[in-house]
Design an enzyme around this catalytic site. Structure first.
Site, short mmCIF file in Angstrom:
data_model
loop_
_atom_site.label_atom_id
_atom_site.label_comp_id
_atom_site.label_asym_id
_atom_site.label_seq_id
_atom_site.Cartn_x
_atom_site.Cartn_y
_atom_site.Cartn_z
CE LYS A 14 -2.16 -1.05 3.87
NZ LYS A 14 -1.57 -2.36 4.26
NE ARG A 89 -4.38 -1.38 9.68
CZ ARG A 89 -3.37 -0.82 9.01
NH1 ARG A 89 -3.45 0.40 8.58
NH2 ARG A 89 -2.27 -1.52 8.77
NE ARG A 128 7.83 -2.73 6.28
CZ ARG A 128 6.53 -2.48 6.23
NH1 ARG A 128 6.05 -1.63 5.35
NH2 ARG A 128 5.69 -3.06 7.06
NE ARG A 134 6.28 -0.52 10.42
CZ ARG A 134 5.28 -0.55 9.56
NH1 ARG A 134 5.39 0.10 8.40
NH2 ARG A 134 4.18 -1.21 9.84
NE ARG A 146 2.13 -5.27 11.01
CZ ARG A 146 3.24 -5.00 10.34
NH1 ARG A 146 4.40 -5.50 10.75
NH2 ARG A 146 3.21 -4.25 9.28
P1 B4P Z 1 3.29 -1.96 2.53
O1 B4P Z 1 2.12 -2.79 2.26
O2 B4P Z 1 3.35 -0.66 1.83
O3 B4P Z 1 3.23 -1.90 4.09
P2 B4P Z 1 2.65 -0.74 4.99
O4 B4P Z 1 2.12 0.42 4.17
O5 B4P Z 1 3.70 -0.41 5.96
O6 B4P Z 1 1.38 -1.35 5.70
P3 B4P Z 1 1.29 -1.95 7.14
O7 B4P Z 1 -0.11 -2.47 7.21
O8 B4P Z 1 2.38 -2.90 7.38
O9 B4P Z 1 1.54 -0.76 8.16
P4 B4P Z 1 0.78 0.57 8.49
O10 B4P Z 1 1.80 1.60 8.49
O11 B4P Z 1 -0.42 0.82 7.62
O12 B4P Z 1 4.75 -2.59 2.12
C1 B4P Z 1 5.36 -3.69 2.70
C2 B4P Z 1 6.73 -4.06 2.07
O13 B4P Z 1 6.56 -4.76 0.83
C3 B4P Z 1 7.64 -2.89 1.74
O14 B4P Z 1 8.91 -3.16 2.30
C4 B4P Z 1 7.78 -2.86 0.23
O15 B4P Z 1 9.06 -2.50 -0.22
C5 B4P Z 1 7.48 -4.29 -0.17
N1 B4P Z 1 6.80 -4.36 -1.47
C6 B4P Z 1 5.85 -3.50 -1.92
N2 B4P Z 1 5.43 -3.87 -3.15
C7 B4P Z 1 6.12 -4.99 -3.50
C8 B4P Z 1 6.13 -5.86 -4.66
N3 B4P Z 1 5.33 -5.65 -5.70
N4 B4P Z 1 6.95 -6.94 -4.66
C9 B4P Z 1 7.77 -7.19 -3.58
N5 B4P Z 1 7.83 -6.40 -2.47
C10 B4P Z 1 7.00 -5.31 -2.41
O16 B4P Z 1 0.19 0.32 9.97
C11 B4P Z 1 1.04 0.04 11.07
C12 B4P Z 1 0.25 -0.05 12.37
O17 B4P Z 1 -0.35 1.26 12.66
C13 B4P Z 1 -0.95 -1.00 12.41
O18 B4P Z 1 -0.56 -2.33 12.68
C14 B4P Z 1 -1.80 -0.37 13.53
O19 B4P Z 1 -1.28 -0.69 14.81
C15 B4P Z 1 -1.61 1.12 13.31
N6 B4P Z 1 -2.65 1.65 12.42
C16 B4P Z 1 -2.43 2.18 11.19
N7 B4P Z 1 -3.60 2.56 10.62
C17 B4P Z 1 -4.59 2.26 11.54
C18 B4P Z 1 -6.01 2.39 11.53
N8 B4P Z 1 -6.66 2.90 10.47
N9 B4P Z 1 -6.70 1.96 12.61
C19 B4P Z 1 -6.07 1.45 13.68
N10 B4P Z 1 -4.71 1.29 13.75
C20 B4P Z 1 -3.98 1.69 12.69
#
Ligand code: B4P
Length: 190
Positions: A14, A89, A128, A134, A146
């Site tokens: 994302k 979420r 990552r 993190r 998660r």
């Molecule tokens: P991403 O999928 O981009 O991961 P993210 O944005 O960090 O989402 P995540 O759900 O983990 O964390 P968030 O910050 O939203 O990428 C993952 C990896 O994959 C990267 O290293 C990338 O390089 C790699 N990648 C991408 N595309 C690829 C491809 N095509 N091929 C291979 N590799 C690839 O949330 C973190 C925490 O915050 C949550 O657990 C929760 O505690 C809190 N939170 C956030 N939003 C919330 C909400 N709305 N409500 C309640 N809590 C919330």
């Protein structure tokens, strides 16, 4: 305005795809994860509260997330639109987002879900972990939590948007470039 929800499990890409969407469509990025990490790095009261949930892979309480997003929407109303990354979420958050946007005569244009199998999610998050610093990327227990939280609390949000006929899915496995091409095709149909 073009208002997109980018949806998917942790590690689906994302954040990666959001950056490309922002470059192409000049949207305002609202990533609740990034916003919480910023608060945490500044050690604000909100950051301290969020950290308690994030480190173990649990969701931050809805009321905290919703008021943070509401502030961001209000600050950026005169631009091209929003990309919501990691929000909503829960079904409660999705409902709140519709109400917040309706106050400004806005609505969600469409929802794009990135579909990625669990084993691939885990391997991306572990890769990552080497550089992200993190806590929630480091250990199997937190990563599995998660993914379980996603299945229990976030996956039902897909049904919410399917009922509104706004939900579309994209295969999130492949090169970043090819996935982005599928996403732009979907956006063109909104
Ligand atoms: P991403 O999928 O981009 O991961 P993210 O944005 O960090 O989402 P995540 O759900 O983990 O964390 P968030 O910050 O939203 O990428 C993952 C990896 O994959 C990267 O290293 C990338 O390089 C790699 N990648 C991408 N595309 C690829 C491809 N095509 N091929 C291979 N590799 C690839 O949330 C973190 C925490 O915050 C949550 O657990 C929760 O505690 C809190 N939170 C956030 N939003 C919330 C909400 N709305 N409500 C309640 N809590 C919330």
């Amino acid at each position: 305005m073009l208002n997109i929800v980018l949806f998917g499990p942790p590690g689906a890409g994302k954040g990666t795809q959001s950056r490309k969407i922002i470059d192409k469509y000049s949207l305002v990025h609202i990533s609740t994860g990034d916003l919480f990490r910023k608060h945490t790095s500044e050690n604000s009261a909100l950051g301290q509260l969020a950290k308690r949930y994030m480190d173990s892979g649990d969701l931050v309480p809805d009321d905290v997330v919703i008021s943070m997003v509401e502030d961001k929407i209000r600050e950026n109303l005169n631009l091209n639109g929003f990309i919501f990354d990691g929000f909503p979420r829960t079904v409660n958050q999705a409902d709140a987002l519709d109400s917040m946007l309706a106050k400004h005569d806005l609505s969600i244009s469409g929802v794009i879900a990135l579909e990625v199998p669990k084993e691939e999610l885990k391997s991306r998050i572990k890769a990552r972990a080497k550089t992200s610093g993190r806590a929630d990327d480091q250990a199997d227990g937190e990563i599995n939590n998660r993914i379980a939280v996603y299945n229990n609390k976030t996956a039902p949000v897909a049904e919410y948007y399917k009922k509104q006929d706004k939900f579309t899915a994209v295969n999130g496995v492949g090169s970043v470039h090819s996935i982005f091409a599928f996403i732009t095709e979907k956006i063109a149909s909104f």
